[in-house]
Motif scaffolding. Structure first.
Motif: not given
Length: 460
Positions: A416-444
């Motif tokens: 998910a990419d919200f670096t150009k279109n910011p999102v407001i709210g709580s909680p912020i839900a990301i409903e995109k299934p993904v297979s992984c061992k690591y997740l990372r979030i990078q803020f700008s």
């Protein structure tokens, strides 16, 4: 309340030292994962229940915002933040308004079935009406306050709270002082429109009153509860007085105050509350200082409120765990076990592990000089994450971030990419299934945007 999330975490020590010294040598009970009940900094709560749903309205800290916070929950455990169309600072400004922002809402459902809000803006009391707790809200008086700042200039026209008696008659209580002294409580019967007075305004100020009046009725006795002290330090507390009618006179009870600071357990300046009943049990919903103390960032908590056999209110025991009403948060949605690491932290009190500890008293926050603040989750093995929930430090502010996934920790793909279109709210839900061992979030974004901080990051 037992922890439900099987993360590897180490909780920060709460022996903090603040600029004011309030947490110097503080020791004892650590915060639990019940109180505070809301993620973020809010004060002066009001609550209504409608169609099996709770709505909490609150001041946005510090010292109010352009509007209010409104949180919705079906179970009193998992809350969603909403933006209301009214009140706003812009809409609630009159020729007599002062500079204060939107503060201290009181919402009740009147006998006509509608919801009425009395709220402080510009040191004046404004009134709104809506068919539903989420609105849309409108001011039945147009662009005018219900009580102007000129009503009694030597006192502060804030903290209005409506009370509907058993006979359907409604009353309004409000008032404070200036510079943390000389508080005054005014009261009047309301007309059915809830926006005008039926009769004269009375001064019903009890002993040790400063602000935040709340009326509670039980067994034909009227309990005028209120706050005294200074919310910016450790003297704020809840008092109460008793009367035989909704307009008094009121005499302070012999065991008042009933909710006070407890330094040993890191509970500071509890107050400006409301009272509600659920399944025969009364509860007190109030604010107190966040941990560590950062003026002025208060958080909303709830504890039991009980009455004695001789008709008094028992002393309230403020807790970190909270009452059974809020026990076992997220018991039906267990996040995937993980370990959290981060590119930086502001200090020891805001560690990466706090973003996965199911605790709204703790959080992760990046260092101010971190050019690419990053928080990472590592799972025990490659797994499928079907949904994520981000609970930011400031849910009402725009959040700029990117979430990426990886199998090996080297090759990353955007989730998910919200670096150009910011999102407001709580909680912020990301409903995109993904297979992984690591997740990372990078803020700008800039430091002022407060994006690089999370109360919780939940992966399911």
């Amino acid at each position: 309340m037992s922890k439900l999330i099987l993360f590897t975490v180490v909780l920060v020590s709460l022996a903090e030292v603040s600029a004011s010294g309030l947490f110097a040598n503080a020791s004892g009970e650590e915060p639990g994962n019940g109180n505070p009940i809301l993620p973020g900094y809010y004060a002066d709560p009001s609550i209504v229940s409608y169609q099996d749903t709770y709505y909490i309205y609150a001041t946005i800290d510090p010292w109010g915002g352009e509007t209010l916070a409104c949180w919705e929950s079906k179970d009193f455990k998992n809350w969603t933040l909403h933006q209301l169309n009214w009140p706003t600072k812009e809409a609630c400004t009159s020729p007599s308004s002062m500079g204060a922002m939107v503060w201290a809402p009181s919402v009740v459902q009147a006998p006509d079935g509608k919801f009425y809000m009395h709220v402080s803006v510009g040191s004046e009391v404004w009134v709104g009406v809506a068919e539903h707790p989420l609105g849309p809200w409108e001011n039945p008086l147009g662009d005018q306050p219900m009580i102007s700042a000129d009503f009694a200039k030597e006192y502060h026209m804030i903290d209005a709270q409506a009370f509907v008696d058993d006979d359907g008659n409604a009353y309004l209580y409000w008032g404070s002082g200036w510079n943390w002294t000389n508080g005054r409580c005014f009261a009047a019967k309301l007309n059915p429109d809830m926006a005008s007075f039926d009769g004269e305004v009375k001064d019903v100020t009890p002993s040790n009153y400063f602000e935040a009046p709340v009326m509670v009725k039980r067994d034909e006795r009227y309990f005028l509860m209120y706050s005294n002290g200074k919310t910016t330090i450790d003297t704020y507390q809840v008092h109460y007085a008793i009367g035989d009618s909704p307009l008094g006179p009121f005499k302070e009870a012999k065991n008042s105050p009933i909710l006070v600071t407890d330094h040993a357990r890191n509970i500071l300046s509890p107050g400006h509350h409301t009272v509600f009943e659920q399944d025969g049990q009364h509860y007190i919903l109030y604010h107190r200082h966040n941990i560590p103390f950062e003026p002025v960032h208060r958080q909303i908590c709830v504890d039991e409120l009980n009455f004695t056999h001789d008709g008094l209110i028992e002393t309230v025991t403020p807790t970190h765990q909270g009452p059974s009403l809020i026990a076992n948060r997220r018991e039906d949605r267990r996040p995937i076990p993980s370990i959290a690491t981060a590119s930086s932290r502001r200090d020891e009190r805001v560690r990466a592990a706090h973003a996965i500890d199911d605790n709204y008293a703790t959080r992760w926050e990046a260092a101010a000089n971190d050019s690419l603040p990053t928080l990472q989750l590592e799972f025990t093995s490659v797994t499928t994450v079907s949904k994520q929930e981000l609970i930011p430090q400031f849910g009402w502010k725009p959040q700029l971030f990117r979430i990426e996934s990886s199998i090996d920790g080297k090759q990353w793909e955007t989730v998910a990419d919200f670096t150009k279109n910011p999102v407001i709210g709580s909680p912020i839900a990301i409903e995109k299934p993904v297979s992984c061992k690591y997740l990372r979030i990078q803020f700008s974004g800039s430091e002022e945007s407060h994006t690089a901080s999370l109360f919780e990051w939940l992966a399911y």
